[in-house]
Design an enzyme around this catalytic site. Structure first.
Site, PDB file in Angstrom:
ATOM      1  N   ASP A  26       1.685  -1.850  -7.257  1.00 17.98           N
ATOM      2  CA  ASP A  26       1.387  -0.430  -7.098  1.00 17.98           C
ATOM      3  C   ASP A  26       2.662   0.208  -6.535  1.00 17.98           C
ATOM      4  OD1 ASP A  26       0.070   2.013  -6.528  1.00 17.98           O
ATOM      5  OD2 ASP A  26      -0.382   1.317  -4.497  1.00 17.98           O
ATOM      6  N   PHE A  27       2.753   1.535  -6.541  1.00 17.84           N
ATOM      7  CA  PHE A  27       3.983   2.169  -6.029  1.00 17.84           C
ATOM      8  C   PHE A  27       3.808   2.675  -4.588  1.00 17.84           C
ATOM      9  CE2 PHE A  27       6.943   5.712  -5.479  1.00 17.84           C
ATOM     10  CZ  PHE A  27       8.129   5.037  -5.695  1.00 17.84           C
ATOM     11  N   ASP A  28       3.033   3.789  -4.419  1.00 19.07           N
ATOM     12  CA  ASP A  28       2.918   4.405  -3.092  1.00 19.07           C
ATOM     13  C   ASP A  28       2.168   3.484  -2.132  1.00 19.07           C
ATOM     14  OD1 ASP A  28       3.796   7.460  -3.284  1.00 19.07           O
ATOM     15  OD2 ASP A  28       2.829   6.893  -5.167  1.00 19.07           O
ATOM     16  N   ASP A 198      -2.298  -1.348  -2.357  1.00 13.82           N
ATOM     17  CA  ASP A 198      -2.747  -1.021  -0.999  1.00 13.82           C
ATOM     18  C   ASP A 198      -3.956  -0.104  -0.975  1.00 13.82           C
ATOM     19  OD1 ASP A 198      -1.371   1.324  -1.934  1.00 13.82           O
ATOM     20  OD2 ASP A 198      -1.386   2.023   0.141  1.00 13.82           O
TER      21      ASP A 198
END
Lengths: 255, 140
Positions: A26-28, A198
């Site tokens: 995932d990124f953020d 997350d």
């Protein structure tokens, strides 16, 4: 849930690195720390560099809630497999699913546009989905309650995925990150995957039935998560990527 | 039983004996039997499998698999850990020692016996033929 950096976790991580594995993130909140202004979110240069190195050695995919146009410039060019909009955009999503999502998102935007929402509310039009951010609201709790009430009135009813100071609205029954991961595995012809995320939207990956073989890792320990392992904090992502690179280099590149 | 049938069964029994002795030769040469090599390869490709998944994937009876796993675990070549999501499940992975032993073993087998396209085709045909025969038995 177990700590990934426990002896058992590290052994499993190592064994995945020797298989034909896709490394997905995932990124953020995972590759990039959460910041007050989502526009300013970025990987630390050392993380970006490590990710770039990994993508040259093995298949890497990024599955994010951001729109593809927003996400792409935040990633190294070496990463070829990217899904945006929680899996709704990119990685072989059908044109029919995409058009249906776009139509529904436009309808919700119209309804929300006519509503006097809580002060500090930011409505993000992500073309295929809608995100309602309340990080800058005076009372976050109150803003969240008002948003939740409002989205229950929307038609057709969206799939509601809460995030960190954000409520995401996605078309019900539409492709999600779990499906995006499977598509990425098919594209890269990999038989296993490591996925790090997350957020609540990442539970779609964590709760995939086995097979496919996924080593699921959550940033932050959470008892109700479907992930097997956790990283205690986002800052550990660099150590994780470096550990993966070490094993993949020992195994020999399989891009 | 016709004379032809008798010859077929005789041939099958001889094949079985030859495969068993070949297996012993392989194990003596590289420290791993053919089934152990297959199991390690399967676990490398499918990390964190459960014993049931392995038995299904390799078409092995659990009573055959259990001692195999016990032996490889005792030698530190396979590692078993409890699934963090379900304490009843054990996840199996190959350790560094297991990978190294397999690599050494495969290299040694290659040196000793070698395999060419012809050998592989003949083995594939034999496998197909035996599968057909097995399918004629109840539960085959």
């Amino acid at each position: 849930m177990k700590d990934l950096f426990s002896p058992d976790g590290l052994r499993l991580l190592e064994s995945f690195c020797y298989a034909n594995t896709l490394f997905a993130f995932d990124f953020d909140g995972t590759l990039a720390p959460i910041v007050a202004d989502p526009e300013a979110a970025a990987c630390r240069p050392c993380v970006r560099e490590a990710l770039d190195r990994l993508a040259q050695l093995a298949p890497v995919a990024i599955l994010s809630g951001r729109g593809l146009r927003d996400l792409r410039p935040r990633l190294p060019d070496s990463i070829r497999h990217v899904a945006g909009n929680h899996g709704l955009e990119g990685l072989g999503i059908s044109a029919r699913d995409a058009e249906r999502a776009r139509r529904q998102a436009r309808g919700w935007l119209r309804e929300i546009g006519e509503w006097r929402g809580p002060p500090g509310l930011e409505v993000e039009d992500k073309a295929y989905s809608v995100s309602l951010h309340y990080r800058h609201a005076k009372s976050r709790r109150e803003a969240k309650t008002r948003i939740e009430r409002k989205v229950l009135e929307l038609s057709p009813a969206p799939r509601i995925i809460p995030g960190k100071c954000v409520v995401n609205l996605l078309p019900e029954g539409a492709p999600h990150k779990g499906i995006a991961l499977m598509n990425a595995m098919e594209r890269t012809r990999t038989r296993a995957a490591i996925y790090v995320g997350d957020d609540d939207t990442d539970e779609d990956v964590f709760r995939l039935p086995a097979p496919p073989r996924v080593l699921s890792i959550r940033v932050g320990k959470k008892a109700t998560s479907g992930a097997r392992f956790y990283l205690a904090k986002q800052g550990q992502i660099l150590a994780l990527i470096r550990e993966v690179i070490r094993h993949v280099e020992a195994r020999g590149a399989r891009p | 039983m016709s004379a032809e049938n008798r010859d077929d069964w005789e041939l099958l029994a001889r094949l079985f004996g030859r495969i068993s002795s070949f297996n012993r030769e392989v194990e003596a040469a590289c420290g791993l039997s053919l089934v152990q090599i297959r199991l390690l390869n399967h676990l490398i490709d499918n990390p964190s499998s459960t014993a049931i998944e392995v038995a299904r994937g390799l078409e092995l009876h659990p009573s055959t698999l259990t001692p195999l796993l016990r032996r490889l675990s005792a030698r530190g070549e396979v590692f078993q850990t409890v699934d963090p999501l379900d304490a009843r499940r054990k996840l199996l992975t190959v350790t560094k020692e297991g990978r190294e032993r397999l690599a050494r073993g495969l290299a040694r087998v290659g040196e000793l016996f070698g395999t060419g396209t012809r050998t592989r085709s003949a083995l594939l045909l034999l496998d197909l033929q035996l599968s057909k025969l097995r399918a004629k038995f109840p539960g085959g």
